[in-house]
Design a protein around this motif. Structure first.
Motif, PDB file in Angstrom:
ATOM      1  N   CYS A 164       0.857  -1.174   0.000  1.00  0.00           N
ATOM      2  CA  CYS A 164       0.000   0.000   0.000  1.00  0.00           C
ATOM      3  C   CYS A 164       0.898   1.230   0.000  1.00  0.00           C
ATOM      4  CB  CYS A 164      -0.920   0.006   1.212  1.00  0.00           C
ATOM      5  SG  CYS A 164      -1.969   1.476   1.312  1.00  0.00           S
ATOM      6  N   GLU A 165       0.811   2.031  -1.050  1.00  0.00           N
ATOM      7  CA  GLU A 165       1.711   3.163  -1.218  1.00  0.00           C
ATOM      8  C   GLU A 165       1.118   4.471  -0.694  1.00  0.00           C
ATOM      9  OE1 GLU A 165       2.526   2.808  -5.398  1.00  0.00           O
ATOM     10  OE2 GLU A 165       4.154   1.373  -5.042  1.00  0.00           O
ATOM     11  N   TYR A 166       0.164   4.344   0.215  1.00  0.00           N
ATOM     12  CA  TYR A 166      -0.461   5.521   0.808  1.00  0.00           C
ATOM     13  C   TYR A 166       0.546   6.248   1.683  1.00  0.00           C
ATOM     14  CZ  TYR A 166      -4.233   8.258   2.955  1.00  0.00           C
ATOM     15  OH  TYR A 166      -5.056   9.263   3.375  1.00  0.00           O
ATOM     16  N   GLU A 167       0.657   7.563   1.482  1.00  0.00           N
ATOM     17  CA  GLU A 167       1.631   8.365   2.210  1.00  0.00           C
ATOM     18  C   GLU A 167       0.947   9.418   3.067  1.00  0.00           C
ATOM     19  OE1 GLU A 167       5.493   8.203  -0.793  1.00  0.00           O
ATOM     20  OE2 GLU A 167       4.159   9.958  -0.855  1.00  0.00           O
ATOM     21  N   TRP A 168       1.721   9.961   4.004  1.00  0.00           N
ATOM     22  CA  TRP A 168       1.189  10.966   4.929  1.00  0.00           C
ATOM     23  C   TRP A 168       2.314  11.950   5.258  1.00  0.00           C
ATOM     24  CZ3 TRP A 168      -3.911  10.705   6.307  1.00  0.00           C
ATOM     25  CH2 TRP A 168      -4.368  11.606   7.275  1.00  0.00           C
ATOM     26  N   PRO A 169       1.980  13.224   5.432  1.00  0.00           N
ATOM     27  CA  PRO A 169       3.020  14.169   5.872  1.00  0.00           C
ATOM     28  C   PRO A 169       3.556  13.764   7.244  1.00  0.00           C
ATOM     29  CG  PRO A 169       1.029  15.323   5.151  1.00  0.00           C
ATOM     30  CD  PRO A 169       0.672  13.875   5.256  1.00  0.00           C
ATOM     31  N   ALA A 170       4.862  13.862   7.411  1.00  0.00           N
ATOM     32  CA  ALA A 170       5.473  13.423   8.667  1.00  0.00           C
ATOM     33  C   ALA A 170       6.638  14.324   9.028  1.00  0.00           C
ATOM     34  CB  ALA A 170       5.932  11.971   8.560  1.00  0.00           C
ATOM     35  N   ILE A 171       6.998  14.255  10.292  1.00  0.00           N
ATOM     36  CA  ILE A 171       8.109  15.030  10.837  1.00  0.00           C
ATOM     37  C   ILE A 171       9.279  14.079  11.056  1.00  0.00           C
ATOM     38  CG2 ILE A 171       8.855  16.458  12.777  1.00  0.00           C
ATOM     39  CD1 ILE A 171       5.696  16.900  13.193  1.00  0.00           C
ATOM     40  N   ASP A 172      10.411  14.376  10.445  1.00  0.00           N
ATOM     41  CA  ASP A 172      11.607  13.543  10.553  1.00  0.00           C
ATOM     42  C   ASP A 172      12.263  13.793  11.902  1.00  0.00           C
ATOM     43  OD1 ASP A 172      13.895  12.096  10.256  1.00  0.00           O
ATOM     44  OD2 ASP A 172      14.610  13.148   8.478  1.00  0.00           O
ATOM     45  N   LEU A 173      12.416  12.726  12.684  1.00  0.00           N
ATOM     46  CA  LEU A 173      13.012  12.842  14.015  1.00  0.00           C
ATOM     47  C   LEU A 173      14.335  12.090  14.118  1.00  0.00           C
ATOM     48  CD1 LEU A 173       9.787  12.458  16.176  1.00  0.00           C
ATOM     49  CD2 LEU A 173      11.067  14.550  15.717  1.00  0.00           C
ATOM     50  N   GLY A 174      14.921  11.782  12.976  1.00  0.00           N
ATOM     51  CA  GLY A 174      16.194  11.072  12.990  1.00  0.00           C
ATOM     52  C   GLY A 174      16.101   9.772  12.231  1.00  0.00           C
ATOM     53  N   GLU A 175      17.183   9.036  12.220  1.00  0.00           N
ATOM     54  CA  GLU A 175      17.248   7.802  11.454  1.00  0.00           C
ATOM     55  C   GLU A 175      16.171   6.801  11.907  1.00  0.00           C
ATOM     56  OE1 GLU A 175      20.453   4.281  10.244  1.00  0.00           O
ATOM     57  OE2 GLU A 175      20.947   5.775  11.778  1.00  0.00           O
ATOM     58  N   ARG A 176      15.337   6.391  10.958  1.00  0.00           N
ATOM     59  CA  ARG A 176      14.284   5.386  11.161  1.00  0.00           C
ATOM     60  C   ARG A 176      13.208   5.852  12.134  1.00  0.00           C
ATOM     61  NH1 ARG A 176      15.941   0.806  13.696  1.00  0.00           N
ATOM     62  NH2 ARG A 176      17.907   1.667  14.451  1.00  0.00           N
ATOM     63  N   HIS A 177      13.027   7.161  12.293  1.00  0.00           N
ATOM     64  CA  HIS A 177      12.099   7.663  13.308  1.00  0.00           C
ATOM     65  C   HIS A 177      11.342   8.868  12.760  1.00  0.00           C
ATOM     66  CE1 HIS A 177      11.522   9.312  17.695  1.00  0.00           C
ATOM     67  NE2 HIS A 177      10.389   8.922  17.128  1.00  0.00           N
ATOM     68  N   SER A 178      10.014   8.821  12.828  1.00  0.00           N
ATOM     69  CA  SER A 178       9.188   9.924  12.337  1.00  0.00           C
ATOM     70  C   SER A 178       7.951  10.064  13.212  1.00  0.00           C
ATOM     71  CB  SER A 178       8.776   9.675  10.881  1.00  0.00           C
ATOM     72  OG  SER A 178       8.009   8.484  10.781  1.00  0.00           O
ATOM     73  N   PHE A 179       7.277  11.213  13.052  1.00  0.00           N
ATOM     74  CA  PHE A 179       6.040  11.490  13.791  1.00  0.00           C
ATOM     75  C   PHE A 179       4.975  11.918  12.794  1.00  0.00           C
ATOM     76  CE2 PHE A 179       2.964  14.234  15.835  1.00  0.00           C
ATOM     77  CZ  PHE A 179       2.690  13.595  17.040  1.00  0.00           C
TER      78      PHE A 179
END
Length: 482
Positions: A216-231
């Motif tokens: 499923c290629e559904y995407e969402w805006p996210a905040i990058d919090l470092g390697e392998r980590h997002s919010f």
């Protein structure tokens, strides 16, 4: 959009793996079908407690909402224990649910309710990429920045202990409002198969079998919090992703109904109104439903080493898979001389593959209960050969969230059926506060639909492969050789 644990749960899941999450419920449902079993009470509630759970709507609505909050909090782990989380143990739990026998294919990837029915149709296991680790903490539902900081300060031990996962933290103050007060959502996505999945595939996949990568290629805006980590703020449902970050009239109205004004921390008073959150800096796979493509390399490696075929089943929106799967059931029933005129819409985690087939119903999965979900279903019905019957399980999450489709809207969509339509296990007068539906759906289904049919053998995977290749242009999917 998570499943609420009503009164008790099957505690066989390993530490840190939520019983109430969509992934966990879907694994149990798919595995139950392969074992030849029905799937009562979302696989979570002790049968002895079902009679009590069926009387919870007698409680005031505020008390029922408290049950959602407290029930979810009881599933959470202490943040001090995040370093003890072992995602490989989660994967071992998944494969332990399935009968240990030969299969022509194995489906690996995105969480999706239609994939449960696809796995049942083919008689094969589905191995999810995504898991939820619920973490206890107390916080105002609208305190987005505080939750970003809280999780960022605590995520490193989990990431260090599990170098083969990405962490997608998620906070939805709209649809999950009751739960996020006491829980932080740490969703992990496997970037590698891990020993458990790889060993299982090598053991059960027949020579020359096929690994199906469900993407499923559904995407969402996210905040990058470092390697392998997002919010991620918000999630798939009744609002566009950008509306969570930019605000909109629907959110302003929702917050007003919740008694929240612009003076509260985390709420924006000017413009449309909405939540105060850091500006997203990327679009990445959505936390609950999206596929992390890093896993694909490991799938290809195992297939190359063992001589397996690979197929990629790709789609943009989680709802895109539902029409394709529904029509494959309709064709399967027609091939066996059965009626093809009964539709059973299954909302979020209220899935029941065994009784779906037993009643000769065509399964259509709706990810949730929102206006976009209703519109997708309406479009499918408008483009399909007419159904005589249309029934629906309707998930209740305890809050009248922005973007929710009303009972009247759902009735109007189902009314396209020529003869009969209605709800299974739902009390329309109590939606979306209908706590009892989580246990009532299973018992009500065979009472509502009287038809009975034997369970057919699985559809041959080679036959399915040929069909999918021939019809993919008719649907919003892609069926590709890996």
């Amino acid at each position: 959009m998570r499943v609420f644990r009503l009164l008790g749960a099957d505690r066989s899941t390993p530490p840190g793996l939520a019983n109430f999450d969509s992934t966990t419920v879907f694994v149990r449902a798919a595995a139950s079908y392969l074992r030849g079993e029905s799937f009562p009470a979302l696989g979570m509630l002790d049968p002895r407690l079902v009679p009590i759970a069926k009387r919870l709507n007698r409680l005031p609505r505020t008390a029922r909402q408290t049950l959602y909050t407290v029930g979810g909090a009881n599933e959470g782990i202490s943040p001090e224990n995040l370093g003890d989380i072992d995602v490989e143990r989660f994967r071992r739990w998944v494969v332990e649910q399935y009968p240990d026998r030969g299969y022509p294919a194995v489906i690996v990837g995105s969480s999706n309710g239609a994939a449960v029915h696809l796995a049942a149709l083919l008689g094969v296991p589905w191995l999810p990429q995504t898991f939820l680790v619920p973490v206890r903490r107390s916080m105002d539902a609208d305190a987005i920045r505080a939750d970003v900081e809280w999780g960022a300060a605590r995520a490193d031990p989990l990431l260090a202990a599990n170098p083969d996962v990405s962490l997608h933290r998620m906070h939805d103050p709209n649809q999950d409002r009751l739960m996020v007060r006491k829980l932080a959502y740490f969703r992990v996505k496997s970037r590698a198969l891990g020993d458990a999945y790889e060993s299982f595939i090598r053991r059960v996949l027949e020579p020359g079998g096929t690994v199906v990568s469900l993407e499923c290629e559904y995407e969402w805006p996210a905040i990058d919090l470092g390697e392998r980590h997002s919010f991620q703020l918000g999630g798939l449902g009744g609002l566009f992703p950008e509306e969570y970050y930019d605000g909109c009239p629907a959110i302003a109205d929702f917050l007003e109904r919740q008694g929240v004004d612009g003076g509260r921390e985390g709420v924006v008073a000017d413009g449309y109104g909405g939540w105060d959150a850091p500006v997203p800096d990327d679009r990445i796979p959505e936390a609950e439903w999206g596929f992390d493509p890093a896993l694909r390399d490991d799938l290809d490696r195992v297939a190359d080493e063992r001589g397996y075929d690979v197929r990629r089943l790709r789609f943009d929106d989680p709802r895109d898979l539902s029409p394709f799967v529904a029509d494959r059931y309709r064709d399967r029933y027609a091939d066996r001389g059965r009626p093809v005129d009964r539709l059973l819409v299954q909302s979020f985690a209220l899935v029941e593959p065994w009784w779906t087939v037993r009643t000769g119903s065509v399964p259509y999965w709706a990810p949730f209960n929102t206006r976009p979900d209703a519109a997708f279903l309406e479009s499918y019905l408008a483009e399909s050969e007419p159904y005589d019957e249309a029934w629906m399980t309707l998930f209740s999450h305890g809050v009248r969230s922005a973007g929710l489709a009303s009972i009247d809207r759902w009735r109007d969509v189902l009314a396209i059926a020529r003869d009969h339509h209605g709800f299974v296990g739902a009390d329309p007068t109590e939606f979306p506060y209908d706590v009892e539906t989580h246990v009532r759906y299973h018992d009500d289904l065979p009472r509502t639909i009287a038809a009975r049919h034997p369970h057919p053998p699985p559809l041959s995977f080679d036959r399915f492969d040929s069909i999918a290749s021939g019809v993919e242009d008719e649907y919003a999917i892609e069926w590709e050789r890996g």
